[in-house]
Design an enzyme around this catalytic site. Structure first.
Site, PDB file in Angstrom:
ATOM      1  N   ASN A  70       3.518 -88.463  -3.952  1.00 12.03           N
ATOM      2  CA  ASN A  70       2.563 -87.399  -3.689  1.00 12.03           C
ATOM      3  C   ASN A  70       1.159 -87.903  -3.965  1.00 12.03           C
ATOM      4  O   ASN A  70       0.936 -88.770  -4.805  1.00 12.03           O
ATOM      5  CB  ASN A  70       2.883 -86.140  -4.510  1.00 12.03           C
ATOM      6  CG  ASN A  70       2.223 -86.147  -5.877  1.00 12.03           C
ATOM      7  OD1 ASN A  70       1.035 -85.839  -6.014  1.00 12.03           O
ATOM      8  ND2 ASN A  70       2.977 -86.526  -6.893  1.00 12.03           N
ATOM      9  N   CYS A 132      -3.255 -89.086 -14.120  1.00  8.49           N
ATOM     10  CA  CYS A 132      -3.013 -88.755 -12.722  1.00  8.49           C
ATOM     11  C   CYS A 132      -3.481 -89.889 -11.840  1.00  8.49           C
ATOM     12  O   CYS A 132      -4.657 -90.252 -11.859  1.00  8.49           O
ATOM     13  CB  CYS A 132      -3.727 -87.479 -12.312  1.00  8.49           C
ATOM     14  SG  CYS A 132      -3.482 -87.130 -10.564  1.00  8.49           S
ATOM     15  N   THR A 213       3.519 -89.831 -12.802  1.00 13.04           N
ATOM     16  CA  THR A 213       4.128 -90.571 -11.695  1.00 13.04           C
ATOM     17  C   THR A 213       3.772 -92.055 -11.718  1.00 13.04           C
ATOM     18  O   THR A 213       2.748 -92.460 -12.264  1.00 13.04           O
ATOM     19  CB  THR A 213       3.684 -89.977 -10.354  1.00 13.04           C
ATOM     20  OG1 THR A 213       2.252 -89.943 -10.337  1.00 13.04           O
ATOM     21  CG2 THR A 213       4.231 -88.578 -10.151  1.00 13.04           C
TER      22      THR A 213
HETATM   23  C1  LIG Z   1       3.728 -82.815  -6.141  1.00 13.82           C
HETATM   24  C2  LIG Z   1       3.484 -83.225  -7.550  1.00 13.82           C
HETATM   25  C3  LIG Z   1       2.309 -82.826  -8.197  1.00 13.82           C
HETATM   26  C4  LIG Z   1       2.050 -83.203  -9.509  1.00 13.82           C
HETATM   27  N1  LIG Z   1       0.904 -82.769 -10.109  1.00 13.82           N
HETATM   28  C5  LIG Z   1       0.673 -83.086 -11.411  1.00 13.82           C
HETATM   29  C6  LIG Z   1      -0.468 -82.591 -12.080  1.00 13.82           C
HETATM   30  O1  LIG Z   1      -1.265 -81.830 -11.539  1.00 13.82           O
HETATM   31  N2  LIG Z   1      -0.646 -82.957 -13.380  1.00 13.82           N
HETATM   32  C7  LIG Z   1       0.226 -83.759 -14.047  1.00 13.82           C
HETATM   33  O2  LIG Z   1       0.032 -84.037 -15.217  1.00 13.82           O
HETATM   34  N3  LIG Z   1       1.328 -84.227 -13.431  1.00 13.82           N
HETATM   35  C8  LIG Z   1       1.573 -83.921 -12.136  1.00 13.82           C
HETATM   36  N4  LIG Z   1       2.711 -84.389 -11.526  1.00 13.82           N
HETATM   37  C9  LIG Z   1       3.625 -85.266 -12.269  1.00 13.82           C
HETATM   38  C10 LIG Z   1       4.789 -84.495 -12.877  1.00 13.82           C
HETATM   39  O3  LIG Z   1       4.330 -83.540 -13.809  1.00 13.82           O
HETATM   40  C11 LIG Z   1       5.775 -85.458 -13.559  1.00 13.82           C
HETATM   41  O4  LIG Z   1       5.103 -86.115 -14.605  1.00 13.82           O
HETATM   42  C12 LIG Z   1       6.331 -86.506 -12.624  1.00 13.82           C
HETATM   43  O5  LIG Z   1       6.541 -85.970 -11.350  1.00 13.82           O
HETATM   44  C13 LIG Z   1       7.623 -87.127 -13.128  1.00 13.82           C
HETATM   45  O6  LIG Z   1       8.640 -86.171 -13.279  1.00 13.82           O
HETATM   46  P1  LIG Z   1       9.737 -85.840 -12.116  1.00 13.82           P
HETATM   47  O7  LIG Z   1      10.316 -87.157 -11.678  1.00 13.82           O
HETATM   48  O8  LIG Z   1      10.735 -84.949 -12.776  1.00 13.82           O
HETATM   49  O9  LIG Z   1       9.005 -85.177 -11.026  1.00 13.82           O
HETATM   50  C14 LIG Z   1       2.979 -84.018 -10.205  1.00 13.82           C
HETATM   51  C15 LIG Z   1       4.159 -84.417  -9.566  1.00 13.82           C
HETATM   52  C16 LIG Z   1       4.428 -84.027  -8.262  1.00 13.82           C
HETATM   53  C17 LIG Z   1       5.706 -84.470  -7.619  1.00 13.82           C
END
Ligand SMILES: Cc1cc2nc3c(=O)[nH]c(=O)nc-3n(C[C@H](O)[C@H](O)[C@H](O)COP(=O)(O)O)c2cc1C
Ligand SMILES: Cc1cc2nc3c(=O)[nH]c(=O)nc-3n(C[C@H](O)[C@H](O)[C@H](O)COP(=O)(O)OP(=O)(O)OC[C@H]3O[C@@H](n4cnc5c(N)ncnc54)[C@H](O)[C@@H]3O)c2cc1C
Lengths: 323, 284
Positions: A70, A132, A213
């Site tokens: 993303n 981020c 991410t």
């Molecule tokens: C579409 C999307 C938007 C995200 N936006 C943020 C954000 O605004 N702030 C943040 O700290 N992490 C953001 N993340 C990261 C997630 O909070 C998380 O740390 C990361 O996706 C790993 O976890 P997961 O594999 O369970 O998704 C975002 C992730 C995705 C997929």
């Protein structure tokens, strides 16, 4: 018999260790009707900034093997609109609210945001998103980071969370202005995550959230173009899980404060991996997109696991990896 | 209100080439769906593909509680979907999104124009069916439907549209069916004033257009709508992750900033959209 699932993150008491991750749960109201929000341990908002941000041009997402990229670019209405329009929803909900914040240019903005949030009774904790990967094209992250660590941009990497000094300095500044529980969210895009975690702990953060991410890229070979409009983005989902579990495990051995573990959790088993590796709480991200009720089911799954193994308290599982 | 549920697959069959139609059973979703809305479907129980796949609601039978979808196999997700057997169940979320706005349509004297490019027939057929029934019998509207495709193989639903009383015209790039050229050229012929010098708009120009299809087609319709002062509602697509407005992935640029295709859309007024160079277009 009911098992104890309740955990403490700083001053915050969560009735269970299941949290929903920033940016993957909107402002919670989007999920109303799909699950009982009251069952969650805590809710983290999409990252908010001082001023509204329109985010990056589309395409902003791209599916990858067992994951997704993303490049949303922290689109958000800004803290003022959030407080005016979204906060009251949480007041009625009665689930701890964690406000995720970031700054585009200036670490002073983190401080200003934290000061404002400190006055909001509805907010349980502040999460510092210093990791981020999607805000570089708009406002050079290196400038922000340069200010935080007080050196020239050229000497700095792009994210605060990629530099232990910058992390320390920022957490310390924010710590001074708020008594709320402070969570620092780290990036996996580093050589040694424990250096950064130690710096944040030393500067006074109450907990560490990891991981954000992993920086990645995907190419459409027919068009010979990047799948995302801004070329690179952040990888999430099951694809990053083994790396994230390893980082939780490494960090757990070095720090004393709680870890909120995340990265590719899609079910009870994967949540347990993080807890056993050392996470006091877990955060569900991308999986919310696939199954909006998954977080609630993981709460139930953890309860069942404790029953099955006759474990009274989830704490005895934290870092309980057998060696 | 959208729901997540397991819907029984009553039918899932190839209609021609790589096109499939399924009939799913869900009384709840069928009774709340409106033309232009979509379902977000979990096609695999594993993690590849991980995300749901958005598909338009192609029609409903409220009495029987049935929902139809029409889809083309273009990749792994749609491939897996095409292999599902009737009798099985599908994890679906719906109805999602903001469908076509029909409020200004009644009372009208003339029938609206529907323009479909390729798979664009999927939501437009639901619209045609709904208009054909009307809010009351005497308000039934029989749309004029323009369908475009590269060849006749991409022309779908012609008979279905006809059987709900629509007048259908077809355009193919290669001329293998109907008019040889773009469906938007057909549309322009229809809109052009009979006497260009008089600048009196043709009677068609007061009729709303509803369209769904590839970006370039929608963009051209948007241009025509502004030249001929007509209102047009366009159903857009963008890569989607959550489908419920949370991830902010599927945005499109509008005059008031980015808006979510899954929430504010997929249907937008043509004049709202800011058309930019498509990042997906072009190539080496
Ligand atoms: C579409 C999307 C938007 C995200 N936006 C943020 C954000 O605004 N702030 C943040 O700290 N992490 C953001 N993340 C990261 C997630 O909070 C998380 O740390 C990361 O996706 C790993 O976890 P997961 O594999 O369970 O998704 C975002 C992730 C995705 C997929
Ligand atoms: C609101 C909405 C309604 C839709 N309605 C229908 C419908 O009724 N019938 C139908 O056949 N298709 C419809 N689509 C498109 C459909 O969602 C995609 O074709 C499908 O997700 C492709 O999945 P896949 O795994 O088979 O292909 P993938 O392997 O994911 O992709 C194959 C190709 O399709 C492209 N693609 C994938 N997802 C999308 C998307 N969301 N929009 C545009 N291109 C995409 C990819 O870039 C790639 O070139 C709709 C899309 C949206 C957003």
């Amino acid at each position: 018999m009911k098992r104890n699932l309740s955990v403490r993150i700083g001053k915050l008491v969560l009735k269970n260790p299941v949290v929903v991750a920033s940016g993957t749960f909107g402002y919670a109201e989007e999920f109303r009707g799909f699950l009982n929000l009251k069952k969650l341990g805590a809710i983290v908002t999409k990252t908010l900034t001082l001023r509204p941000r329109q985010g990056n041009p589309p395409p902003r997402t791209c599916e990858t093997p067992s994951g997704m990229l993303n490049s949303i670019g922290l689109e958000n209405p800004g803290i003022e609109v959030f407080v005016k329009e979204k906060l009251s929803f949480f007041k009625r909900l009665g689930v701890p609210l964690v406000m995720s914040i970031a700054s585009e240019e200036d670490p002073a903005e983190f401080v200003e945001l934290a000061q404002r949030i400190d006055a909001l009774r509805e907010v349980g904790a502040i999460e510092l998103n210093i990791s981020c990967p999607n805000i570089r094209p708009q406002a050079s992250g290196s400038r922000l980071q340069a200010k935080a660590c007080g050196v020239q941009p050229a000497a700095c990497s792009s994210l605060i969370a990629q530099d232990a000094h910058a992390t320390h300095s920022l957490v310390k500044k924010v710590r001074r202005v708020t008594t709320k529980t402070l969570i620092t969210k780290l990036s996996p895009n580093v050589t040694d995550i424990t250096d950064i975690a130690l710096a944040a702990e030393d500067a006074g953060t109450d907990a560490i959230a990891l991981v954000n991410t992993l920086s990645g890229m995907c190419i459409d070979v027919e068009k010979r173009r990047a799948a995302l409009a801004v070329t690179t983005g952040g990888l999430s989902g099951p694809a990053i899980r083994p790396m994230a579990v390893r980082m939780v495990w490494e960090t757990y051995q070095k720090i004393r404060i709680p870890i909120i573990g995340m990265g590719g959790i899609i079910d009870t088993q994967s949540a347990l991996e993080f807890i056993i590796a050392g996470a006091t709480a877990v955060s569900i991200g991308t999986a919310n997109f696939v199954d909006p009720a998954i977080s609630q089911r993981i709460v139930e799954g953890l309860q069942a696991y404790l029953l099955r193994y006759k474990i009274k308290d989830v704490h005895s599982l934290v870092g309980a990896l057998l060696l | 209100m959208a729901r997540q549920l397991n819907a029984k697959i009553l039918e899932n069959a190839r209609i021609k080439g790589s096109y499939f139609r399924s009939v799913l059973l869900s009384r709840q979703i069928a009774s709340h769906s409106r033309p232009g809305q979509f379902l977000n479907i979990k096609v695999s129980s594993g993690t590849h593909p991980l995300l749901r796949r958005p598909l338009s609601i192609h029609g409903v039978d409220k009495k029987k509680g049935e929902i139809r979808i029409l889809y083309e196999v273009v990749g792994r997700g749609s491939e897996i979907l095409s292999q599902q057997k009737s009798g099985g169940v599908l994890d679906i979320i719906g109805p999602l999104g903001h469908g076509f706005d029909l409020r200004n349509l009644y009372p009208v004297t003339r029938n609206p124009i529907l323009v479909a490019g390729g798979m664009g027939v999927a939501p437009l057929f639901f619209l045609a069916e709904t208009l054909g029934q009307g809010p009351r019998k005497r308000h039934a509207l029989h749309a004029r439907v323009l369908i475009g495709g590269r060849t006749k193989e991409q022309i779908l639903c012609e008979n279905e549209f006809k059987s709900c009383g629509c007048r259908v015209e077809i355009a193919t790039d290669d001329g293998s069916r109907g008019f040889k050229g773009k469906v938007t050229e057909l549309l322009e012929r229809m809109l052009r004033p009979p006497n260009p010098v008089s600048r009196i708009p043709s009677p068609e120009s007061r009729i709303p257009i509803y369209a769904c299809g590839p970006r370039p087609m929608l963009r051209e319709i948007s241009r025509l709508a502004s030249v001929y002062h007509i209102s047009a509602q366009l159903s857009l697509e963008e890569h989607m992750s959550c489908g419920i407005g949370a991830c902010l992935g599927c945005v499109v640029k509008t005059r008031t900033g980015y808006q979510r295709v899954c929430k504010e859309g997929p249907v937008f007024n043509a004049e709202e959209i800011v058309w930019e160079k498509s990042f997906r277009k072009g190539g080496p």
